[in-house]
Design a protein around this motif. Structure first.
Motif, short mmCIF file in Angstrom:
data_model
loop_
_atom_site.label_atom_id
_atom_site.label_comp_id
_atom_site.label_asym_id
_atom_site.label_seq_id
_atom_site.Cartn_x
_atom_site.Cartn_y
_atom_site.Cartn_z
N ALA A 84 -2.42 -45.48 -31.76
CA ALA A 84 -3.29 -45.39 -33.06
C ALA A 84 -2.27 -45.42 -34.36
N PRO A 85 -2.95 -45.76 -35.64
CA PRO A 85 -2.02 -45.95 -36.91
C PRO A 85 -1.30 -44.58 -37.04
N THR A 86 -0.02 -44.60 -37.19
CA THR A 86 0.94 -43.50 -37.32
C THR A 86 1.57 -43.57 -38.19
N LYS A 87 1.92 -42.21 -39.00
CA LYS A 87 3.03 -42.06 -40.21
C LYS A 87 4.29 -41.36 -39.45
N ARG A 88 5.28 -41.83 -39.65
CA ARG A 88 6.43 -41.13 -39.04
C ARG A 88 7.25 -40.49 -40.11
N PHE A 89 8.17 -39.53 -39.85
CA PHE A 89 8.75 -38.82 -40.69
C PHE A 89 10.33 -38.31 -40.12
N ALA A 90 11.35 -38.90 -40.83
CA ALA A 90 12.83 -38.36 -40.65
C ALA A 90 12.88 -36.90 -41.16
N ALA A 91 13.82 -36.30 -40.48
CA ALA A 91 13.89 -35.02 -40.63
C ALA A 91 14.33 -34.37 -42.03
N ASP A 92 14.69 -35.24 -42.96
CA ASP A 92 14.78 -34.82 -44.27
C ASP A 92 13.50 -35.46 -45.12
N ASP A 93 12.39 -36.04 -44.72
CA ASP A 93 11.34 -36.74 -45.43
C ASP A 93 10.55 -35.54 -45.90
N HIS A 94 10.87 -34.84 -46.61
CA HIS A 94 10.10 -33.40 -46.86
C HIS A 94 8.78 -33.70 -48.14
N VAL A 95 9.31 -34.91 -48.91
CA VAL A 95 8.42 -35.19 -50.02
C VAL A 95 7.21 -36.11 -49.14
N ALA A 96 7.52 -36.96 -48.23
CA ALA A 96 6.67 -37.88 -47.75
C ALA A 96 5.80 -36.92 -46.73
N ARG A 97 6.32 -35.74 -46.28
CA ARG A 97 5.59 -35.10 -45.41
C ARG A 97 4.42 -34.36 -46.42
N ARG A 98 4.75 -33.84 -47.50
CA ARG A 98 3.83 -33.33 -48.50
C ARG A 98 2.80 -34.39 -48.85
N GLU A 99 3.19 -35.47 -49.21
CA GLU A 99 2.14 -36.63 -49.72
C GLU A 99 1.31 -36.81 -48.75
N ALA A 100 1.78 -36.85 -47.11
CA ALA A 100 0.73 -37.20 -46.24
C ALA A 100 -0.18 -36.08 -45.79
N LEU A 101 0.21 -34.92 -46.06
CA LEU A 101 -0.52 -33.82 -45.98
C LEU A 101 -1.70 -33.75 -46.96
N ALA A 102 -1.47 -34.26 -48.09
CA ALA A 102 -2.44 -34.39 -49.16
C ALA A 102 -3.45 -35.66 -48.72
N GLU A 103 -3.12 -36.42 -47.91
CA GLU A 103 -3.96 -37.44 -47.55
C GLU A 103 -4.51 -37.35 -46.22
N LEU A 104 -4.55 -36.34 -45.61
CA LEU A 104 -5.29 -36.18 -44.40
C LEU A 104 -6.75 -36.29 -44.29
N SER A 105 -7.24 -36.81 -43.19
CA SER A 105 -8.40 -36.96 -42.74
C SER A 105 -8.87 -36.26 -41.60
N VAL A 106 -10.36 -35.57 -41.64
CA VAL A 106 -10.65 -34.76 -40.60
C VAL A 106 -10.46 -35.39 -39.23
N GLY A 107 -9.72 -34.80 -38.26
CA GLY A 107 -9.67 -35.31 -36.94
C GLY A 107 -8.24 -35.84 -36.73
N ASP A 108 -7.48 -35.90 -37.80
CA ASP A 108 -5.92 -36.35 -37.76
C ASP A 108 -5.36 -35.71 -36.90
N LEU A 109 -4.35 -36.11 -36.13
CA LEU A 109 -3.25 -35.39 -35.14
C LEU A 109 -2.16 -35.20 -35.91
N ILE A 110 -1.47 -33.91 -35.95
CA ILE A 110 -0.24 -33.69 -36.48
C ILE A 110 0.86 -33.11 -35.41
N TYR A 111 1.92 -33.86 -35.27
CA TYR A 111 2.76 -33.86 -34.16
C TYR A 111 4.10 -33.04 -34.63
#
Length: 488
Positions: free
Chosen positions: A385-412
Motif C-alpha cells: 500500500a502507499p507508504t511513508k517511511r522515516f529514518a531514525a532522525d526524521d522527527h519533523v517528518a513524523r510529526r507532519e505525517a501524524l498531522a495528515e493521518l486518515s482513519v484506518g491508516d496503519l502505523i508501524y
C-alpha cells in the motif's frame, strides 16, 4: 489542550478517573451521520470509569464516538480497485503467495528452504512451560520430527482446504516454548492461525504422520492434519472462486447446530472468512433437520475420516454478523469492524482463540477483501500500500505525517502495528492489539522533580493515545515509527 501536557488523576495509583457518560454504542454503519454522541452528558446513576490509560475517556470506547468525527465517508476503493490492489500485492510481495499460480512441483531445495525458514533453533535460551530449558537434545528431537531426509528431489504439491480454525507452528508439535518462564503468553512456536475455507499448498509430512507443512496465501509452517481436508486442485479452485459468497463480518460467528454431523455443527468462523452461498432451489428446504428460510446456506468444507475433502450445505443464521460479498470499503465501516474486537484478549500468532496486532488489522481489512502480509515487519517493510517511511532522525517528518493521518491508516513501530482512529484536541488516538502500557507521568510527579515512568498491562485490543506511549524509558512510540501506510 497540548497533547504532551496531559495529567493523571490519582497520581499515587497511576490512575485516570473519569465519570461515566452516555454514549451511542450502535454499530450501524450510518449511525455516526444520523445521531450525535454527547461525550459529556452524565447519566443519572454515575459510576466512576477508572483506567490507567492516559487521556482516555469512556465514550472513546464506542465506534460511534469516532464515526461522528469523520469529515468524509467516501468509498476508498471499489471491488475492482481492491482486486487490482490484491493482484499487485500477490505479484510483487515476496511474503504473499499467489496460490493460483503456485507450481505443481517444487524441488527438494525449494521445500527445504521454506522449512528451514520456520523450523530452526533459537539463538537465545527457550523454556518449556514447566520452566525446563529447551536442550540440544530437545532440538534434536524436534529436528527429527521435521523429517527432512524424506523430502524427495521433486516434490509433487498436494492441495487442501482448512476445515477448522487451527495454528500454524514452527515445528510439528503442540508443545509450548517460551522466551522466559515469566512470559507465559508468548508461545514462540506459535506462528499464525488458519481458518475454514483457506486454500493450502501441501509440501511435506512430519515424521509421525500427524502434521502437514503447508503454504497458505501469506505463510508457510506446520499445521495439524485434523484441520485439513485433501482434494483435487481443480475442485478446490472451483469452490474457492464460486460466487456469490458470504463473508463473516463479526469477530466470530458459528454455524448452526447440527445434531447429525459434528463436522458442520457450531463451526467457529472468524472475521474475513468467505464461503460460497447456496440456494434452497439447489439443496431443498430441509438442511440438517432445519428449514433454511431464516438462515444463509453455505458450502462448508469438511474432512472425511480418511482426510478427503467434501463440501456440505451448512446453515448460518441470518441474525449472525455476516454480509453477502464484502463490506464497502469506507472509513465508518473500518471503524465499525475494528471495534468489534475491542477488549479481546491478546493472542500471539492467533493464540488464545484471539489474534495479535497484525492478526487484528489483517482480519479487519479481510472483511473488505483486502489481503496483506502476516507479520508487522513484513507489512511495514513491504509495498502492498502507499507508504511513508522515516529514518531514525526524521522527527519533523513524523510529526507532519501524524498531522495528515486518515482513519484506518496503519502505523508501524518495531514489532508492532497500530490503526489510526482520529484525533481529539490535537492528540492522535489508535486502536491496537497490544501487550504492554508504558508512559511518563510528568505532571503527576512534578512535585518530586522527576518524571515517574509507569509500566502497566493491556494484553488486548485497546484504545490509547499515541504520543504519551513509550517502548522504553529512552524511546517513545512516535520516535520509533518507521512507516505509515494508507490503504487507498
Amino acid at each position: 489542550m497540548n497533547s504532551l501536557n496531559w495529567f493523571v488523576r490519582a497520581a499515587s495509583a497511576g490512575l485516570v478517573v473519569i465519570s461515566l457518560v452516555a454514549c451511542d454504542t450502535s454499530t450501524d454503519s450510518t449511525a455516526y451521520s444520523r445521531q450525535s454522541v454527547d461525550a459529556e452528558k452524565p447519566v443519572d446513576a454515575a459510576v466512576d470509569y477508572v483506567t490507567d490509560v492516559p487521556m482516555l475517556r469512556e465514550p472513546m470506547l464506542a465506534a460511534a464516538f469516532w464515526q461522528q468525527r469523520l469529515q468524509s465517508d467516501e468509498v476508498r476503493l471499489d471491488a475492482a480497485g481492491i482486486r487490482d490492489l490484491n493482484s499487485i500485492s500477490l505479484a510483487r510481495d515476496p511474503n504473499l503467495h499467489n496460490l493460483d499460480e503456485f507450481p505443481s512441483h517444487l524441488s527438494r531445495e525449494q521445500v527445504l528452504t521454506l522449512i528451514d525458514g520456520i523450523s530452526r533453533s533459537a539463538s537465545s535460551p527457550r523454556y518449556f512451560s514447566d520452566g525446563r530449558e529447551v536442550s540440544a537434545e530437545d532440538y534434536a528431537a524436534l529436528e527429527a520430527s521435521v523429517h527432512r531426509s524424506s523430502v524427495e528431489d521433486s516434490v509433487a504439491v498436494q492441495w487442501g482446504v482448512v476445515v477448522e480454525r487451527a495454528s500454524m507452528r514452527s515445528y510439528p508439535t503442540d508443545v509450548r516454548v517460551l522466551k522466559s518462564v515469566e512470559d507465559r503468553d508468548l508461545d514462540r512456536f506459535q506462528e499464525t492461525g488458519v481458518f475454514p475455507g483457506q486454500r493450502l499448498a501441501i509440501l511435506h509430512e512430519s515424521a509421525d504422520g500427524e502434521w502437514w507443512f503447508a503454504v497458505n496465501y501469506h505463510y508457510a509452517a506446520w499445521l495439524p492434519k485434523r484441520a485439513v481436508a485433501i482434494g483435487e486442485r481443480a475442485q478446490i479452485n472451483q469452490w474457492f472462486n464460486r460466487s456469490p459468497r458470504l463473508t463473516v463480518t463479526g469477530a466470530q460467528v458459528r454455524t448452526n447446530f447440527n445434531p447429525d454431523d459434528p463436522r458442520t455443527s457450531q463451526v467457529v468462523l472468524d472475521m474475513g472468512v468467505s464461503l460460497p452461498v447456496l440456494s434452497a432451489a439447489e439443496v431443498g428446504h430441509r438442511i440438517n433437520g432445519q428449514n433454511p428460510h431464516a438462515s444463509h446456506i453455505v458450502s462448508l468444507p469438511v474432512r472425511t475420516e480418511s482426510g478427503a475433502l467434501e463440501f456440505e450445505p451448512t446453515l448460518i443464521g441470518r441474525a449472525q454478523d455476516v454480509t453477502l460479498g464484502h463490506l464497502e470499503y469506507r472509513p465508518s465501516l473500518v471503524l465499525q469492524q475494528a471495534f468489534k474486537f475491542l477488549g479481546e484478549r491478546y493472542g500471539w500468532g492467533h493464540d488464545y482463540n484471539g489474534r495479535d496486532c497484525t492478526g487484528f488489522v489483517g482480519e479487519v481489512y479481510k472483511s473488505f477483501g483486502i489481503l496483506m502480509p502476516r507479520n508487522s515487519g513484513q507489512q511495514g517493510n513491504s509495498e502492498f500500500a502507499p507508504t511513508k517511511r522515516f529514518a531514525a532522525d526524521d522527527h519533523v517528518a513524523r510529526r507532519e505525517a501524524l498531522a495528515e493521518l486518515s482513519v484506518g491508516d496503519l502505523i508501524y513501530i518495531p514489532g508492532h502495528v497500530m490503526m489510526y482512529l482520529g484525533d481529539v484536541e490535537g492528540e492522535p488516538y489508535v486502536i491496537h492489539d497490544v501487550t504492554g502500557l508504558s508512559y511518563y507521568t510528568e505532571e503527576a510527579a512534578a512535585a518530586a522533580e522527576e518524571a515517574s515512568f509507569y509500566r502497566g498491562t493491556l494484553s488486548g485490543v485497546s484504545i490509547t493515545p499515541l504520543t504519551p506511549l513509550h517502548l522504553s524509558r529512552e524511546k517513545s512510540f512516535v520516535e520509533a515509527i518507521y512507516a505509515i501506510k494508507s490503504i487507498i
